[in-house]
Design a protein around this motif. Structure first.
Motif, PDB file in Angstrom:
ATOM      1  N   UNK A  87       0.782  -1.229   0.000  1.00  0.00           N
ATOM      2  CA  UNK A  87       0.000   0.000   0.000  1.00  0.00           C
ATOM      3  C   UNK A  87       0.822   1.291   0.000  1.00  0.00           C
ATOM      4  N   UNK A  88       1.602   1.519  -1.043  1.00  0.00           N
ATOM      5  CA  UNK A  88       2.183   2.854  -1.217  1.00  0.00           C
ATOM      6  C   UNK A  88       1.118   3.884  -1.562  1.00  0.00           C
ATOM      7  N   UNK A  89       0.007   3.417  -2.141  1.00  0.00           N
ATOM      8  CA  UNK A  89      -1.162   4.274  -2.362  1.00  0.00           C
ATOM      9  C   UNK A  89      -2.402   3.528  -1.889  1.00  0.00           C
ATOM     10  N   UNK A  90      -3.419   4.304  -1.511  1.00  0.00           N
ATOM     11  CA  UNK A  90      -4.675   3.734  -1.043  1.00  0.00           C
ATOM     12  C   UNK A  90      -5.829   4.534  -1.631  1.00  0.00           C
ATOM     13  N   UNK A  91      -7.020   3.981  -1.549  1.00  0.00           N
ATOM     14  CA  UNK A  91      -8.212   4.705  -1.968  1.00  0.00           C
ATOM     15  C   UNK A  91      -8.299   6.004  -1.167  1.00  0.00           C
ATOM     16  N   UNK A  92      -8.583   7.115  -1.833  1.00  0.00           N
ATOM     17  CA  UNK A  92      -8.732   8.450  -1.240  1.00  0.00           C
ATOM     18  C   UNK A  92      -7.402   9.112  -0.899  1.00  0.00           C
TER      19      UNK A  92
ATOM     20  N   UNK B 183      -6.802   9.472  -5.332  1.00  0.00           N
ATOM     21  CA  UNK B 183      -6.946   8.110  -5.850  1.00  0.00           C
ATOM     22  C   UNK B 183      -8.421   7.728  -5.757  1.00  0.00           C
ATOM     23  N   UNK B 184      -9.051   7.575  -6.911  1.00  0.00           N
ATOM     24  CA  UNK B 184     -10.490   7.287  -6.950  1.00  0.00           C
ATOM     25  C   UNK B 184     -10.764   5.791  -7.046  1.00  0.00           C
ATOM     26  N   UNK B 185      -9.931   5.058  -7.773  1.00  0.00           N
ATOM     27  CA  UNK B 185     -10.177   3.626  -7.949  1.00  0.00           C
ATOM     28  C   UNK B 185      -8.860   2.924  -8.245  1.00  0.00           C
ATOM     29  N   UNK B 186      -8.740   1.685  -7.768  1.00  0.00           N
ATOM     30  CA  UNK B 186      -7.583   0.832  -8.052  1.00  0.00           C
ATOM     31  C   UNK B 186      -8.111  -0.463  -8.630  1.00  0.00           C
ATOM     32  N   UNK B 187      -7.809  -0.727  -9.892  1.00  0.00           N
ATOM     33  CA  UNK B 187      -8.271  -1.935 -10.568  1.00  0.00           C
ATOM     34  C   UNK B 187      -7.119  -2.932 -10.674  1.00  0.00           C
ATOM     35  N   UNK B 188      -7.356  -3.999 -11.432  1.00  0.00           N
ATOM     36  CA  UNK B 188      -6.316  -5.018 -11.593  1.00  0.00           C
ATOM     37  C   UNK B 188      -5.183  -4.552 -12.486  1.00  0.00           C
ATOM     38  N   UNK B 189      -5.396  -3.529 -13.293  1.00  0.00           N
ATOM     39  CA  UNK B 189      -4.370  -3.112 -14.254  1.00  0.00           C
ATOM     40  C   UNK B 189      -4.005  -1.629 -14.170  1.00  0.00           C
ATOM     41  N   UNK B 190      -4.837  -0.793 -13.595  1.00  0.00           N
ATOM     42  CA  UNK B 190      -4.549   0.638 -13.575  1.00  0.00           C
ATOM     43  C   UNK B 190      -5.171   1.304 -12.353  1.00  0.00           C
TER      44      UNK B 190
END
Length: 290
Positions: A133-138, A150-157
């Protein structure tokens, strides 16, 4: 689901051909898969509402949401893949084709692996991001000069919502290969600063008092950090730095703009003679020598 199960159970009583039985079995499998996906979405919605506090997520909650979002996407892929495989396996012609394909699985696996190197790398990076988790939602981040959330984290982007509501789509492997700024890595609170240059004759203590007054009157200040220091000086002026804290990066940006404007207005109104001056000492010395 219930009508399909009733129809399936009545096949022992009603004589129907195997084709209809295959169709009903396929519909049951598809319906059950849809129910599992809907259940995952419902769980995500419940967890999001549970972890939302005053419209924001705390750092610990955002970690859970990030892992949940990634695992949900990965689970949906697995559910759909298994559903398609089971449906095809129930079709005799497709079953024979599948057996033929399995005999060549080694060659196909090598070809698919070479063709999907980036996709596989993104998937592995996605697992790393979900758990390290270097980045997280929000999270509020700066990527190549672009500030956003950060609005969304998908499997590829990863989808970054910028300050002007644009969407910046960044491949997952970018975060493992490049450095970036995460303003809310462990907490949302952040410190902002304003730099102002004034003449050496300016009374710094007066501006320090004015800064506290302005911050107390501003609802964006979280009442934690407020100070004004002389951080630099040269042959022309001295540099003052006003620092203060706010709840998040968006509020600290607005607070910086407001405080900068108000401090400049205070200096212009009360100490206009203390604005930075350009003293041409070198020219004076040259004229004296002449």
């Amino acid at each position: 689901m219930l009508p399909f199960l009733l129809i399936y159970g009545s096949f022992n009583v009603i004589a129907l051909d195997s084709y209809m039985l295959t169709v009903v079995e396929s519909l049951i499998i598809i319906n059950f898969s849809w129910m599992l996906i809907a259940l995952l979405n419902a769980v995500e919605e419940i967890v999001q509402k549970k972890f939302t506090v005053d419209g924001f997520h705390q750092a610990k909650e955002r970690r859970v949401l990030t892992q949940l979002r990634f695992m949900k996407s990965f689970s949906i892929i697995i559910i759909i893949t298994i559903a398609i495989a089971v449906v095809l396996w129930n079709i005799p012609a497709a079953r024979k084709l599948g057996t033929t394909i399995l005999t060549s699985a080694g060659v196909i696996g090598i070809i698919a692996g070479v063709a999907a190197q980036k996709s596989i790398a993104n998937l592995i990076t996605g697992f790393q991001i979900a758990f390290t988790q270097p980045i997280k939602i929000d999270d509020e981040v700066v990527i190549q000069g672009e500030y956003g959330t950060v609005e969304d984290i998908t499997l590829t982007y990863v989808v970054i919502k910028t300050w002007d509501w644009r969407r910046l789509v960044v491949p997952l492997n970018f975060f493992s290969d490049n450095s970036f700024v995460n303003w809310t890595f462990s907490s949302r609170e952040i410190i902002g600063s304003v730099f102002i240059s004034v003449d050496y004759t300016f009374p710094v203590a007066m501006l320090r008092t004015k800064l506290l007054v302005l911050l107390n009157e501003n609802s964006l200040w979280d009442k934690k950090i407020a100070e004004l220091l002389v951080t630099k000086s040269d042959d022309r002026a001295m540099e003052l730095r006003a620092t203060f804290s706010a709840k998040n990066a968006s509020e600290v940006w607005n607070l910086r703009c407001q405080v900068r404007e108000q401090l400049i207005a205070f200096i212009q109104e009360n100490y206009p003679e203390c604005l930075p001056k350009l003293r041409q000492l070198d020219q004076f010395k040259k004229s004296e020598n002449d």
